[in-house]
Design a protein around this motif. Structure first.
Motif, PDB file in Angstrom:
ATOM      1  N   ALA A  47       0.997  -1.193  -0.156  1.00 20.01           N
ATOM      2  CA  ALA A  47       0.085  -0.120  -0.135  1.00 20.01           C
ATOM      3  C   ALA A  47       0.661   1.238  -0.135  1.00 20.01           C
ATOM      4  CB  ALA A  47      -0.788  -0.004   0.973  1.00 20.01           C
ATOM      5  N   MET A  48       2.038   1.278   0.718  1.00 20.98           N
ATOM      6  CA  MET A  48       3.015   2.195   0.774  1.00 20.98           C
ATOM      7  C   MET A  48       3.579   2.605  -0.442  1.00 20.98           C
ATOM      8  SD  MET A  48       6.331   3.164   3.231  1.00 20.98           S
ATOM      9  CE  MET A  48       6.941   1.643   2.918  1.00 20.98           C
ATOM     10  N   ASN A  52       3.036   5.969  -2.945  1.00 24.86           N
ATOM     11  CA  ASN A  52       4.255   6.805  -3.351  1.00 24.86           C
ATOM     12  C   ASN A  52       3.927   7.033  -5.022  1.00 24.86           C
ATOM     13  OD1 ASN A  52       6.165   7.390  -1.278  1.00 24.86           O
ATOM     14  ND2 ASN A  52       6.049   5.526  -0.661  1.00 24.86           N
ATOM     15  N   LEU A  53       3.725   6.034  -5.558  1.00 22.02           N
ATOM     16  CA  LEU A  53       3.227   5.919  -7.065  1.00 22.02           C
ATOM     17  C   LEU A  53       2.087   6.721  -7.087  1.00 22.02           C
ATOM     18  CD1 LEU A  53       3.597   4.606  -9.801  1.00 22.02           C
ATOM     19  CD2 LEU A  53       2.053   2.802  -9.100  1.00 22.02           C
ATOM     20  N   ALA A  54       1.296   6.845  -6.608  1.00 16.43           N
ATOM     21  CA  ALA A  54       0.131   7.814  -6.804  1.00 16.43           C
ATOM     22  C   ALA A  54       0.710   9.387  -6.726  1.00 16.43           C
ATOM     23  CB  ALA A  54      -1.032   7.632  -5.767  1.00 16.43           C
ATOM     24  N   GLU A  55       1.480   9.717  -5.727  1.00 17.62           N
ATOM     25  CA  GLU A  55       1.973  10.893  -5.514  1.00 17.62           C
ATOM     26  C   GLU A  55       2.740  11.310  -6.821  1.00 17.62           C
ATOM     27  OE1 GLU A  55       3.982  10.867  -1.935  1.00 17.62           O
ATOM     28  OE2 GLU A  55       2.110  10.956  -0.600  1.00 17.62           O
ATOM     29  N   MET A  67      -5.685   8.623  -8.895  1.00 19.63           N
ATOM     30  CA  MET A  67      -6.847   8.273  -8.028  1.00 19.63           C
ATOM     31  C   MET A  67      -6.706   6.764  -8.177  1.00 19.63           C
ATOM     32  SD  MET A  67      -9.688   9.244  -6.700  1.00 19.63           S
ATOM     33  CE  MET A  67     -10.205  10.634  -7.057  1.00 19.63           C
ATOM     34  N   GLU A  68      -6.561   6.227  -9.137  1.00 21.39           N
ATOM     35  CA  GLU A  68      -6.494   4.779  -9.107  1.00 21.39           C
ATOM     36  C   GLU A  68      -5.355   4.091  -8.052  1.00 21.39           C
ATOM     37  OE1 GLU A  68      -5.512   0.903 -12.486  1.00 21.39           O
ATOM     38  OE2 GLU A  68      -6.257   2.869 -13.298  1.00 21.39           O
ATOM     39  N   ALA A  69      -4.191   4.587  -8.305  1.00 24.88           N
ATOM     40  CA  ALA A  69      -3.205   4.223  -7.176  1.00 24.88           C
ATOM     41  C   ALA A  69      -3.625   4.301  -5.906  1.00 24.88           C
ATOM     42  CB  ALA A  69      -1.965   4.683  -7.574  1.00 24.88           C
ATOM     43  N   GLN A  75      -7.399   0.100  -0.839  1.00 23.29           N
ATOM     44  CA  GLN A  75      -8.221  -1.473  -0.687  1.00 23.29           C
ATOM     45  C   GLN A  75      -7.391  -2.078   0.149  1.00 23.29           C
ATOM     46  OE1 GLN A  75     -11.127  -2.036  -1.545  1.00 23.29           O
ATOM     47  NE2 GLN A  75     -11.630  -0.021  -2.017  1.00 23.29           N
ATOM     48  N   ILE A  76      -6.187  -1.976  -0.056  1.00 25.35           N
ATOM     49  CA  ILE A  76      -5.239  -2.877   0.886  1.00 25.35           C
ATOM     50  C   ILE A  76      -5.446  -2.661   2.192  1.00 25.35           C
ATOM     51  CG2 ILE A  76      -2.693  -3.430   1.309  1.00 25.35           C
ATOM     52  CD1 ILE A  76      -2.409  -2.945  -1.721  1.00 25.35           C
ATOM     53  N   LEU A  77      -5.286  -1.216   2.609  1.00 26.18           N
ATOM     54  CA  LEU A  77      -5.350  -0.828   3.988  1.00 26.18           C
ATOM     55  C   LEU A  77      -6.704  -0.661   4.782  1.00 26.18           C
ATOM     56  CD1 LEU A  77      -2.772   1.994   3.759  1.00 26.18           C
ATOM     57  CD2 LEU A  77      -2.347  -0.229   4.559  1.00 26.18           C
TER      58      LEU A  77
END
Length: 161
Positions: A47-48, A52-55, A67-69, A75-77
């Motif tokens: 999830a982390m 980071n990927l989303a950022e 938004m998808e990332a 969903q994981i957290l």
């Protein structure tokens, strides 16, 4: 074997963060995607990586992909203690897409999670985020309420962000 894979994924995460700090977002994205492919199970570490990927996607103005990332990280957290971060990211993406009501919904959810954690470093930032979202919505009474809370938590620096 699984431990070795996790170590290699951690190595990719660190490389991604280093590239991102250097302003080389495309290289950071590549490293994060490699780390994701290496992960054997869904856990807070994965999830982390998604967060980071989303950022990175957000920095490149790829709002839908970001938004998808963020949603994958959430969903994981979901139900866990670290879900505040992706919820805040989802809220920020909603605000950027001019979905103010959705942004407020996710900011409030993130704040509820942060308050439940007791001592979360994000509480003041989330009050500030809520103040900005209410200001965007032209609900100045709520904006003032949350900026006051942000100042109470973070001091005068809260309004200088």
């Amino acid at each position: 074997m699984v431990t070795e894979i996790r170590v290699y994924a951690l190595h990719r995460l660190i490389r991604g963060a280093t590239y991102r700090d250097m302003g080389r977002t495309s290289f950071a994205v590549e490293e994060y995607l490699k780390a994701i492919r290496l992960m054997p199970e869904q856990n807070e570490f994965l999830a982390m990586i998604y967060d980071n990927l989303a950022e990175c996607y957000e920095e490149e103005d790829l709002d839908d992909v970001a938004m998808e990332a963020y949603r994958k990280a959430y969903q994981i957290l979901k139900g866990g203690s670290q879900q505040t971060y992706p919820l805040r990211g989802i809220a920020r993406m909603c605000l950027l897409q001019n979905k103010k009501d959705s942004a407020l919904f996710y900011y409030h959810q993130a704040l509820d999670c942060a308050l439940a954690e007791q001592g979360s470093s994000l509480i003041g930032a989330l009050y500030h985020d809520l103040a900005m979202a209410y200001n965007e919505k032209k609900d100045y009474i709520q904006a003032d309420k949350y900026v006051s809370k942000a100042i109470a938590v973070q001091g005068q620096d809260a309004v200088n962000v």
